[in-house]
Design a protein around this motif. Structure first.
Motif, short mmCIF file in Angstrom:
data_model
loop_
_atom_site.label_atom_id
_atom_site.label_comp_id
_atom_site.label_asym_id
_atom_site.label_seq_id
_atom_site.Cartn_x
_atom_site.Cartn_y
_atom_site.Cartn_z
N ALA A 43 -5.02 1.67 20.29
CA ALA A 43 -4.95 2.32 18.97
C ALA A 43 -5.37 1.36 17.86
CB ALA A 43 -3.53 2.83 18.72
N LEU A 44 -4.97 0.09 17.98
CA LEU A 44 -5.36 -0.90 16.98
C LEU A 44 -6.87 -1.09 16.97
CD1 LEU A 44 -4.59 -3.09 14.90
CD2 LEU A 44 -4.38 -4.69 16.82
N SER A 45 -7.48 -1.22 18.15
CA SER A 45 -8.93 -1.41 18.20
C SER A 45 -9.67 -0.17 17.70
CB SER A 45 -9.37 -1.74 19.63
OG SER A 45 -9.17 -0.66 20.50
N THR A 46 -9.12 1.01 17.97
CA THR A 46 -9.75 2.24 17.47
C THR A 46 -9.72 2.28 15.95
OG1 THR A 46 -9.10 3.46 19.47
CG2 THR A 46 -9.64 4.76 17.51
N ALA A 47 -8.58 1.91 15.36
CA ALA A 47 -8.46 1.90 13.91
C ALA A 47 -9.41 0.89 13.28
CB ALA A 47 -7.01 1.59 13.51
N VAL A 48 -9.51 -0.28 13.89
CA VAL A 48 -10.42 -1.31 13.37
C VAL A 48 -11.88 -0.85 13.49
CG1 VAL A 48 -11.31 -3.64 13.77
CG2 VAL A 48 -8.85 -3.23 13.77
N GLY A 49 -12.19 -0.18 14.60
CA GLY A 49 -13.56 0.30 14.80
C GLY A 49 -13.95 1.41 13.84
N GLU A 50 -12.98 2.23 13.43
CA GLU A 50 -13.28 3.37 12.56
C GLU A 50 -13.28 3.02 11.08
OE1 GLU A 50 -10.33 6.20 13.64
OE2 GLU A 50 -11.42 6.90 15.44
N ASP A 51 -12.62 1.92 10.71
CA ASP A 51 -12.49 1.56 9.29
C ASP A 51 -13.05 0.14 9.09
OD1 ASP A 51 -11.84 1.08 6.68
OD2 ASP A 51 -9.66 1.19 6.96
N PRO A 52 -14.24 0.00 8.49
CA PRO A 52 -14.83 -1.32 8.31
C PRO A 52 -13.95 -2.28 7.50
CG PRO A 52 -16.45 0.41 7.89
CD PRO A 52 -15.13 1.09 8.02
N ALA A 53 -13.12 -1.73 6.63
CA ALA A 53 -12.28 -2.59 5.79
C ALA A 53 -10.99 -3.02 6.49
CB ALA A 53 -11.92 -1.86 4.50
N ALA A 54 -10.69 -2.40 7.63
CA ALA A 54 -9.42 -2.68 8.31
C ALA A 54 -9.33 -4.12 8.77
CB ALA A 54 -9.23 -1.74 9.49
N LEU A 55 -10.45 -4.67 9.25
CA LEU A 55 -10.43 -6.03 9.77
C LEU A 55 -10.11 -7.04 8.67
CD1 LEU A 55 -10.72 -7.51 12.41
CD2 LEU A 55 -13.17 -7.76 11.96
N ASP A 56 -10.59 -6.78 7.46
CA ASP A 56 -10.25 -7.67 6.34
C ASP A 56 -8.75 -7.63 6.06
OD1 ASP A 56 -12.84 -8.52 5.96
OD2 ASP A 56 -13.31 -6.97 4.47
N ARG A 57 -8.16 -6.45 6.14
CA ARG A 57 -6.72 -6.34 5.92
C ARG A 57 -5.94 -7.07 7.01
NH1 ARG A 57 -8.17 -0.91 5.02
NH2 ARG A 57 -6.97 -0.15 6.81
N VAL A 58 -6.45 -6.99 8.23
CA VAL A 58 -5.79 -7.69 9.34
C VAL A 58 -5.83 -9.20 9.11
CG1 VAL A 58 -6.02 -8.29 11.79
CG2 VAL A 58 -6.19 -5.90 11.07
N ARG A 59 -6.99 -9.71 8.72
CA ARG A 59 -7.12 -11.16 8.51
C ARG A 59 -6.24 -11.63 7.35
NH1 ARG A 59 -12.97 -10.67 10.23
NH2 ARG A 59 -13.11 -11.93 12.13
N LYS A 60 -6.14 -10.83 6.30
CA LYS A 60 -5.28 -11.19 5.18
C LYS A 60 -3.82 -11.21 5.61
CE LYS A 60 -8.25 -9.56 1.42
NZ LYS A 60 -8.41 -8.57 0.33
N THR A 61 -3.46 -10.24 6.42
CA THR A 61 -2.08 -10.19 6.92
C THR A 61 -1.74 -11.44 7.72
OG1 THR A 61 -2.09 -7.77 7.00
CG2 THR A 61 -0.47 -8.90 8.39
N LEU A 62 -2.63 -11.83 8.62
CA LEU A 62 -2.37 -12.97 9.49
C LEU A 62 -2.46 -14.31 8.77
CD1 LEU A 62 -4.34 -11.77 12.64
CD2 LEU A 62 -1.86 -11.95 12.42
N SER A 63 -3.12 -14.34 7.61
CA SER A 63 -3.28 -15.60 6.89
C SER A 63 -2.03 -15.98 6.09
CB SER A 63 -4.48 -15.53 5.95
OG SER A 63 -4.26 -14.59 4.91
N ALA A 64 -1.11 -15.05 5.90
CA ALA A 64 0.10 -15.33 5.13
C ALA A 64 0.96 -16.37 5.86
CB ALA A 64 0.90 -14.05 4.91
N ASP A 65 1.49 -17.34 5.12
CA ASP A 65 2.27 -18.42 5.73
C ASP A 65 3.48 -17.89 6.50
OD1 ASP A 65 0.54 -20.29 4.73
OD2 ASP A 65 1.72 -20.70 2.93
N LYS A 66 4.19 -16.94 5.92
CA LYS A 66 5.39 -16.43 6.57
C LYS A 66 5.06 -15.70 7.87
CE LYS A 66 8.37 -16.00 2.50
NZ LYS A 66 9.19 -15.09 1.67
#
Length: 344
Positions: free
Chosen positions: A239-262
């Protein structure tokens, strides 16, 4: 470099199957046999396949395992300097969230010695060095402790090595789904034949296709940043890969989420949950106003959402108390917003 295995023998003909686990929970890796460099009498073939393209029965594999274990018990193994050993060229594990089990294993080996030999092959490119086939945790423990490690040296091609790892992991059944997907991806990158990948993972073609598809859509560095996520099985990763594949902006949101220190300090399952929430598109609003109601259903006020403008109106009766409450809670809401979406 990919080594060609000798013709006329199936992959699994060169090593045994699952040993009985060592009598401790600290080291779940059971010994299994391989085609040792000390000659072993050949065993007749059986007709039924075991895994994918193999032509050996589990009973036969166990019998061959027992033969090699007898050889090890009689002194057929070796004691090697762990610093002369490299990990497998096909990593199949992501770092654990906790080192507790590894530290317990290391303590056990320090106090009682190494009970179960690891399996290694000679390094195909570097003279005098070896590569782990299975027993990575025992090897790491010996390296940390600065002691020799008991090992059985076997002759395996790349294809045979990955199938040996696959059988080892199947015996423990503790690889997470995404670790299996990464293992398949690394085998693909090394030009391992699909039939050998299926044998290594004990999967059919549809499941192999799903494992590959996730790694094609989600960048490997993103998967590694999320981690093992043992509770996130196949449906959620797909489901995660499907969402990333369907929404070009999703991967940027994922990277921003993972970059947070906490986020980096959280367990891998929690990191996956935040990433999964980040790729979900917010539902479209049917209107620009939202009534605020008490639990009893009475209208407290309303929130108005316009372009870049949010207005909150509260009745005179509750305005003062609600304002103080909102002021106190607002920092927490902002923190939750950043943790959920990874917005900077």
């Amino acid at each position: 470099m990919t080594n060609k295995r000798p013709s006329g023998r199936s992959i699994l003909a060169n090593f045994g199957s699952f040993s009985e686990p060592e009598a401790t929970t600290a080291d779940p890796s059971p010994p299994k046999a391989a085609r040792a460099e000390t000659p072993i009498q050949s065993t007749p073939r059986v007709g039924a396949g075991v895994i994918g393209a193999t032509q050996r029965s589990l009973a036969e594999l166990r019998e061959e395992r027992d033969r090699l274990q007898a050889l090890v018990d009689a002194g057929g193994g070796s004691e090697l300097d762990p610093s002369s050993i490299d990990p497998s060229p096909f990593p199949d594990r992501l770092p654990d969230d906790s080192q507790v089990s590894f530290e317990a294993l290391k303590k056990l080996i320090a106090e009682e010695g190494q009970k179960v030999p690891i399996q290694v092959r000679r390094h195909p490119d570097v003279s005098g060095r070896y590569q782990v086939v299975y027993g990575h945790r025992r090897w790491r423990a010996a390296l940390d402790l600065g002691i020799k490690i008991k090992a059985t040296v076997v002759a395996l091609s790349d294809s045979e090595l990955v199938v040996a790892q696959g059988i080892e992991n199947a015996a423990r059944e503790d690889l997470s789904w995404i670790e299996r997907a990464l293992f398949a991806w690394r085998m693909d990158q090394a030009d391992i034949k699909p039939r050998d990948i299926r044998a290594a993972l004990s999967v059919d073609d549809p499941e192999l296709a799903r494992l590959r598809a996730v790694c094609r859509v989600i960048p490997i560095e993103v998967i590694e940043a999320i981690g093992r996520a043992p509770k996130a099985g196949r449906p959620r990763w797909v489901a995660l890969s499907t969402a990333v594949g369907e929404d070009p902006a999703a991967l940027d949101r994922v990277r921003k989420t993972l970059s947070a220190d906490k986020v980096s300090t959280l367990a891998s399952d929690e990191r996956f949950k935040l990433v999964f929430a980040a790729v979900r598109k917010p539902p479209a609003r049917s209107h620009n106003e939202l009534e605020l109601r008490s639990p009893a259903g009475k209208v407290l006020g309303k929130a108005t959402f316009l372009k870049g403008d949010i207005k909150l109106t509260v009745s005179d009766k509750h305005a003062s108390e609600f304002g103080a409450f909102f002021e106190e809670e607002l920092p927490g809401l902002v923190e939750r917003f950043f943790a959920r979406d990874g917005t900077e």
